[in-house]
Design a protein around this motif. Sequence first.
Motif, PDB file in Angstrom:
ATOM      1  N   ALA A 191       1.938   8.187  -1.443  1.00  0.00           N
ATOM      2  CA  ALA A 191       2.786   8.843  -2.443  1.00  0.00           C
ATOM      3  C   ALA A 191       3.682   9.923  -1.849  1.00  0.00           C
ATOM      4  O   ALA A 191       3.213  10.804  -1.133  1.00  0.00           O
ATOM      5  CB  ALA A 191       1.899   9.452  -3.524  1.00  0.00           C
ATOM      6  N   THR A 192       4.959   9.849  -2.173  1.00  0.00           N
ATOM      7  CA  THR A 192       5.876  10.945  -1.853  1.00  0.00           C
ATOM      8  C   THR A 192       6.488  11.502  -3.141  1.00  0.00           C
ATOM      9  O   THR A 192       6.806  12.669  -3.224  1.00  0.00           O
ATOM     10  CB  THR A 192       7.021  10.482  -0.924  1.00  0.00           C
ATOM     11  N   ASP A 250      10.515   7.493  -6.883  1.00  0.00           N
ATOM     12  CA  ASP A 250      11.885   7.192  -6.485  1.00  0.00           C
ATOM     13  C   ASP A 250      12.095   5.678  -6.462  1.00  0.00           C
ATOM     14  O   ASP A 250      13.190   5.177  -6.688  1.00  0.00           O
ATOM     15  CB  ASP A 250      12.190   7.817  -5.120  1.00  0.00           C
ATOM     16  N   THR A 251      11.014   4.944  -6.232  1.00  0.00           N
ATOM     17  CA  THR A 251      11.092   3.485  -6.126  1.00  0.00           C
ATOM     18  C   THR A 251      11.550   2.840  -7.437  1.00  0.00           C
ATOM     19  O   THR A 251      12.382   1.935  -7.435  1.00  0.00           O
ATOM     20  CB  THR A 251       9.696   2.926  -5.748  1.00  0.00           C
ATOM     21  N   THR A 261       0.874  -1.170   0.000  1.00  0.00           N
ATOM     22  CA  THR A 261       0.000   0.000   0.000  1.00  0.00           C
ATOM     23  C   THR A 261       0.915   1.224   0.000  1.00  0.00           C
ATOM     24  O   THR A 261       1.895   1.269   0.742  1.00  0.00           O
ATOM     25  CB  THR A 261      -0.938   0.030   1.225  1.00  0.00           C
ATOM     26  N   ARG A 262       0.599   2.174  -0.870  1.00  0.00           N
ATOM     27  CA  ARG A 262       1.500   3.317  -1.103  1.00  0.00           C
ATOM     28  C   ARG A 262       0.939   4.599  -0.497  1.00  0.00           C
ATOM     29  O   ARG A 262      -0.257   4.869  -0.601  1.00  0.00           O
ATOM     30  CB  ARG A 262       1.676   3.492  -2.614  1.00  0.00           C
TER      31      ARG A 262
HETATM   32  N1  GLU Z   1       8.517   7.022  -2.127  1.00  0.00           N
HETATM   33  C1  GLU Z   1       7.763   5.960  -2.690  1.00  0.00           C
HETATM   34  C2  GLU Z   1       6.709   6.480  -3.654  1.00  0.00           C
HETATM   35  O1  GLU Z   1       6.355   7.609  -3.644  1.00  0.00           O
HETATM   36  C3  GLU Z   1       7.145   5.056  -1.627  1.00  0.00           C
HETATM   37  C4  GLU Z   1       6.110   5.740  -0.780  1.00  0.00           C
HETATM   38  C5  GLU Z   1       5.626   4.812   0.332  1.00  0.00           C
HETATM   39  O2  GLU Z   1       6.295   4.757   1.391  1.00  0.00           O
HETATM   40  O3  GLU Z   1       4.601   4.171   0.124  1.00  0.00           O
HETATM   41  O4  GLU Z   1       6.224   5.726  -4.449  1.00  0.00           O
END
Ligand code: GLU
Length: 230
Positions: A78-79, A128-129, A75-76
């Motif tokens: 978003a960042t 970033d992933t 489960t995400r």
């Molecule tokens: N930084 C990642 C993204 O934005 C993972 C975010 C998360 O911790 O779900 O996809």
Amino acid sequence: MCGIVGYVGDEQAAPILLTGLSKLEYRGYDSAGIAVRNEATDKIAIVKAKGRLKTLIEKTDGGSAVPGTCGIGHTRWATHGEPSTVNAHPHCSDDENVIAVHNGIIENYQELREKLIKKGYTFKSETDTEVAVKLIDYYYKKYLGTPVDALNHALVRIRGSYALAVMFKDYPGEIYAARKDSPMIIGVTGGESYLASDVPAILKYTRNVYYIGNMELAKLTKGAVAFYNL
Ligand code: GLU
């Protein structure tokens, strides 16, 4: 914060992943996804959905549309990149050789992304992933080593926080996990191994829980786990 679940054993993985993710809903999220390896076809299916977990459950027929006994779910929150199906995890390398889910933030993702673009990589998402996944793929192919070698090479170059669960197409029945400043635990019972961001996701199956240390790697196979440090 959001959540990660992994399973390898004799049962169907998808329903276990979806149930586990529902136990992590309290952590908040904006989209969800799973990847499951179908032993019969030797293909890894990825299904993702924006919004409630319910949408993913419906899309996969409660998991029955995605057969297989080894998988990862996410489960995400978003960042990097808006909440969308494209940006939802799992992400994979272009040849679907490396498939991963990630919680956390990769601080130097821009610099790594540019380096990978110069090496010929392209990106489908804004996350970033996806950069981390392709960096692992890059080192896997460059040194022709094991998944542990590839993860090791990639993770020492990543700055930031991560809980990662990774599957490699060449290594059926194996899930690799790594974490730095993001939580993740492992449960092992009989012939089953579980991975989760938090205990409630696997409490139904086992109380035999291992904590992955910071900057540690783990390899999960059916009913067994091996730990490595970076
Ligand atoms: N930084 C990642 C993204 O934005 C993972 C975010 C998360 O911790 O779900 O996809």
